[in-house]
Design a protein around this motif. Structure first.
Motif, PDB file in Angstrom:
ATOM      1  N   ALA A 158       0.838  -1.193   0.000  1.00  0.00           N
ATOM      2  CA  ALA A 158       0.000   0.000   0.000  1.00  0.00           C
ATOM      3  C   ALA A 158       0.881   1.254   0.000  1.00  0.00           C
ATOM      4  CB  ALA A 158      -0.919  -0.003   1.217  1.00  0.00           C
ATOM      5  N   LEU A 159       0.326   2.343  -0.510  1.00  0.00           N
ATOM      6  CA  LEU A 159       1.089   3.593  -0.634  1.00  0.00           C
ATOM      7  C   LEU A 159       1.657   4.077   0.708  1.00  0.00           C
ATOM      8  CD1 LEU A 159       2.076   5.788  -2.520  1.00  0.00           C
ATOM      9  CD2 LEU A 159      -0.087   7.002  -2.166  1.00  0.00           C
ATOM     10  N   PRO A 160       0.875   4.044   1.817  1.00  0.00           N
ATOM     11  CA  PRO A 160       1.463   4.474   3.101  1.00  0.00           C
ATOM     12  C   PRO A 160       2.667   3.632   3.507  1.00  0.00           C
ATOM     13  CG  PRO A 160      -0.937   4.407   3.257  1.00  0.00           C
ATOM     14  CD  PRO A 160      -0.576   3.765   1.966  1.00  0.00           C
ATOM     15  N   LEU A 161       2.621   2.323   3.238  1.00  0.00           N
ATOM     16  CA  LEU A 161       3.753   1.465   3.578  1.00  0.00           C
ATOM     17  C   LEU A 161       4.961   1.804   2.717  1.00  0.00           C
ATOM     18  CD1 LEU A 161       4.931  -0.893   5.157  1.00  0.00           C
ATOM     19  CD2 LEU A 161       3.985  -2.439   3.418  1.00  0.00           C
ATOM     20  N   VAL A 162       4.731   2.069   1.438  1.00  0.00           N
ATOM     21  CA  VAL A 162       5.827   2.456   0.553  1.00  0.00           C
ATOM     22  C   VAL A 162       6.458   3.756   1.044  1.00  0.00           C
ATOM     23  CG1 VAL A 162       6.430   3.184  -1.787  1.00  0.00           C
ATOM     24  CG2 VAL A 162       4.864   1.267  -1.440  1.00  0.00           C
ATOM     25  N   ALA A 163       5.616   4.714   1.448  1.00  0.00           N
ATOM     26  CA  ALA A 163       6.139   5.984   1.955  1.00  0.00           C
ATOM     27  C   ALA A 163       6.973   5.783   3.209  1.00  0.00           C
ATOM     28  CB  ALA A 163       4.979   6.944   2.242  1.00  0.00           C
ATOM     29  N   MET A 164       6.515   4.918   4.109  1.00  0.00           N
ATOM     30  CA  MET A 164       7.273   4.656   5.329  1.00  0.00           C
ATOM     31  C   MET A 164       8.593   3.954   5.013  1.00  0.00           C
ATOM     32  SD  MET A 164       4.188   3.496   7.908  1.00  0.00           S
ATOM     33  CE  MET A 164       5.285   3.240   9.313  1.00  0.00           C
TER      34      MET A 164
END
Length: 278
Positions: free
Chosen positions: A252-258
């Motif tokens: 997911a995008l939030p995980l990629v950002a983290m």
């Protein structure tokens, strides 16, 4: 009285041989953490051909750019830099192939695809070490970068340094594990620390080769134009490295950002160091 052309030729060949020896040493020194990382041994199997091609094209472009600023032979023209960059890659490729074979990593069971893929990917950071060898091992004879390093060039050097340090840890499982262990507050704190260290390493702590503060320019213009932009580039490089090694697949995008912030920490350090040593 002019020098004997044969003497000039011998001296030129000797200097080139010395440059190749430095390049070989730089390739091994810069790449040995990757050579001794298990995830990198199997990268030839896991990376898709399309991602490998993109990585090689962009990586070779970075090697050519580094050759223009700090190659193991003086590169006064773009054509010289192209030749120098490809030579650095070739030195890295051959040196790593020999080292991996000596360490017993490359076996017949891997097949030619796994063997070539593993060396081809790792030869990019090895080539970066080969390209930087002239300045670091050149006994003070290397050309400084200040005659060419304007603002775009300084940002390019940041990208190169960020790629090298991010590449060392991007394939490892620890990147995912660390990300899952962190809270949102810790991720934000790590991003702030990355920005702070990037700024301090480049402008404040007094390392040799440190950037001089632009005369007559206040804190915020320097912080925004160099530190913030440099950290943004480090994050982009981190996302690219994670994508190259398949870490973003299905995430997911939030995980990629983290994950990008986590990998952006060593990438930011590499961006700062590159401006000090290249």
């Amino acid at each position: 009285m002019t020098a004997d052309p044969s003497h000039r030729s011998v001296a030129s060949n000797r200097d080139y041989a010395i440059g190749l020896a430095r390049a070989f040493a730089g390739a091994l020194i810069f790449a040995f953490p990757l050579v001794m990382t298990m995830e990198m041994w199997w990268i030839g199997f896991s990376i898709t051909p399309a991602r490998l091609l993109v990585f090689l094209l962009l990586g070779l472009g970075i090697l050519v750019g580094l050759a223009y600023y700090s190659g193991f032979e003086p590169a006064d023209r773009v054509s010289d830099a192209v030749l120098d960059g490809f030579t650095a890659y070739g030195v890295g490729f051959l040196g790593l192939g020999l080292l991996l074979w000596l360490l017993g990593v490359g076996t017949e069971d891997m097949g030619w695809r796994g063997w070539i893929g593993m060396i081809a990917v790792q030869a990019i950071p090895a080539g970066m070490g080969a390209g930087a060898a002239r300045k670091q091992f050149g006994g003070g004879e290397s050309r400084g970068r200040d005659d060419r390093a304007g603002y775009p060039a300084q940002l390019f050097l940041m990208v190169a340094g960020a790629l090298f340090t991010a590449f060392n840890v991007a394939p490892t499982e620890e990147m995912i594990l660390i990300t899952y262990q962190m809270s949102a507050a810790q991720v934000l704190g790590l991003a702030a620390l990355s920005l702070l260290l990037l700024h301090l390493l480049v402008y404040t702590v007094g390392f040799a080769g440190q950037e001089q503060w632009p005369e007559g320019v206040g804190f915020w213009p320097v912080f925004l134009h160099y530190t913030v932009v440099g950290y943004a580039l480090a994050l982009l490089v981190s996302v690219w490295a994670l994508w190259t090694f398949g870490r973003t697949d299905g995430a997911a995008l939030p995980l990629v950002a983290m994950m990008a912030v986590v990998l952006g920490f060593p990438a930011a350090l590499g961006a700062a160091i590159a401006r000090l040593v290249v």
